[in-house]
Design an enzyme around this catalytic site. Structure first.
Site, PDB file in Angstrom:
ATOM      1  N   ARG A 147       0.864  -1.178   0.000  1.00  0.00           N
ATOM      2  CA  ARG A 147       0.000   0.000   0.000  1.00  0.00           C
ATOM      3  C   ARG A 147       0.905   1.233   0.000  1.00  0.00           C
ATOM      4  O   ARG A 147       2.080   1.166   0.384  1.00  0.00           O
ATOM      5  CB  ARG A 147      -0.890   0.027   1.239  1.00  0.00           C
ATOM      6  N   LYS A 171      -1.819  -1.856   8.231  1.00  0.00           N
ATOM      7  CA  LYS A 171      -2.896  -1.199   8.964  1.00  0.00           C
ATOM      8  C   LYS A 171      -2.870  -1.605  10.432  1.00  0.00           C
ATOM      9  O   LYS A 171      -2.590  -2.749  10.772  1.00  0.00           O
ATOM     10  CB  LYS A 171      -4.242  -1.573   8.337  1.00  0.00           C
ATOM     11  N   HIS A 242      -2.449   2.366  -5.977  1.00  0.00           N
ATOM     12  CA  HIS A 242      -3.304   1.214  -5.703  1.00  0.00           C
ATOM     13  C   HIS A 242      -3.475   0.337  -6.939  1.00  0.00           C
ATOM     14  O   HIS A 242      -3.693  -0.877  -6.828  1.00  0.00           O
ATOM     15  CB  HIS A 242      -4.667   1.677  -5.189  1.00  0.00           C
ATOM     16  N   HIS A 268      -4.133  -8.864   3.777  1.00  0.00           N
ATOM     17  CA  HIS A 268      -5.580  -8.865   3.966  1.00  0.00           C
ATOM     18  C   HIS A 268      -5.945  -9.769   5.142  1.00  0.00           C
ATOM     19  O   HIS A 268      -5.449 -10.883   5.248  1.00  0.00           O
ATOM     20  CB  HIS A 268      -6.299  -9.391   2.720  1.00  0.00           C
ATOM     21  N   TYR A 277      -9.802 -10.146  -6.778  1.00  0.00           N
ATOM     22  CA  TYR A 277      -8.847 -10.288  -7.873  1.00  0.00           C
ATOM     23  C   TYR A 277      -9.130 -11.520  -8.721  1.00  0.00           C
ATOM     24  O   TYR A 277      -8.644 -11.610  -9.850  1.00  0.00           O
ATOM     25  CB  TYR A 277      -7.420 -10.336  -7.323  1.00  0.00           C
TER      26      TYR A 277
END
Length: 296
Positions: A147, A171, A242, A268, A277
């Site tokens: 990211r 994150k 992205h 993820h 995807y």
């Protein structure tokens, strides 16, 4: 008066919305404000772009939030930006093109492997510091699936050239280890050598990617660099960092990687997020079939 407070007053006094509805809007806006402030301290309501909002959506999906909840928060954000744009509080509306997970299911845009080869081997294939830095950024995005916030947050200590692995802080400060190959190792080594020659002595373990002032690159600087160079090799309307993350995931799946492995590499929490995807690879397969089969 802060922008959020102005908007809430507008909802109460001009739109006559109920206290519960106003509270719902406020909760969503303050949640998003906390999110983008955590991504980059320099972000403001007037400087964030659509990618930041998409990353927020992705993070909510990772947390397992329901699509209806996510879409309600997006609706609050869109209303806020329409208000702010009309009142001249911001100069653009980054929310109006962002769609939630159930309103529509757009296939993630990605750069083809051929286009990436042109970009890495020709567009940023020079030997000067600027080209080497740009190529390093593209390789980090494309070969590690980072990211934007993860990339700008990298420090020298996060790079292990001997073991060929990258420590990525994602994150909520969750860390993951991403392996990399010889090309990235050589590129990082070349970049770090040129950087140190240009910038001089630096504190050990400092920022990996530096701007021309010798400071850590910002998310906005990386965005502008990526947009500029992608414009040279692709006709995609969306030319952002992205897209390169999408390109990484698509390339991995198209070349035989398992979905769970790609999930771990991308960081993820939910496999459902990674499954978007598979639509891309299916569409590619469908196009190949229609072009190649004589009776398709």
């Amino acid at each position: 008066m802060p922008m959020i407070d102005q908007f809430l007053s507008y909802l109460q006094l001009e739109r006559n919305m109920s206290p519960l509805t106003v509270l719902t809007y406020e909760t969503a806006l303050r949640e998003f404000e906390a999110y983008f402030s955590g991504e980059d301290a320099q972000f403001t309501w007037g400087t964030i772009d659509s990618d930041v909002i998409r990353n927020w959506v992705e993070s909510m999906m990772d947390e397992g939030q329901q699509a209806t909840t996510i879409n309600k928060k997006l609706s609050a954000l869109r209303s806020f930006f329409r208000f702010a744009l009309k009142r001249g509080l911001v100069g653009h509306d980054p929310a109006h093109r962002v769609r939630g997970p159930k309103n529509s299911k757009p296939i993630p845009q990605f750069v083809t492997e051929k286009e990436m080869n042109v970009l890495l081997d020709e567009e940023v294939g020079g030997e000067g510091y600027i080209d080497v830095r740009a190529r390093t950024i593209f390789i980090l995005f494309y070969e590690a699936g980072l990211r934007r916030a993860e990339l700008v947050g990298l420090n020298d200590d996060d790079v292990d050239l001997t073991a060929r692995r990258l420590k990525v802080t994602g994150k909520r400060n969750k860390q993951r280890i991403v392996p990399f190959g010889d090309e990235m190792a050589e590129q990082l080594q070349c970049y770090m050598k040129l950087r140190d020659e240009k910038m001089g002595q630096r504190p050990a373990g400092g920022a990996l990617l530096l701007n021309d002032k010798g400071e850590r690159m910002t998310a906005q600087q990386v965005y502008e660099l990526v947009k500029k160079h992608l414009s040279m090799v692709t006709n995609l309307k969306k030319r952002s960092p992205h897209v390169l993350r999408h390109s990484f995931a698509t390339a991995m799946l198209n070349n035989g990687a398992g979905l769970e492995s790609v999930q771990k590499l991308l960081g993820h929490e939910s496999l459902k997020t990674t499954e978007i995807y598979t639509h891309t690879t299916f569409e590619q397969l469908k196009r190949v079939y229609e072009e190649a089969h004589p009776r398709a």
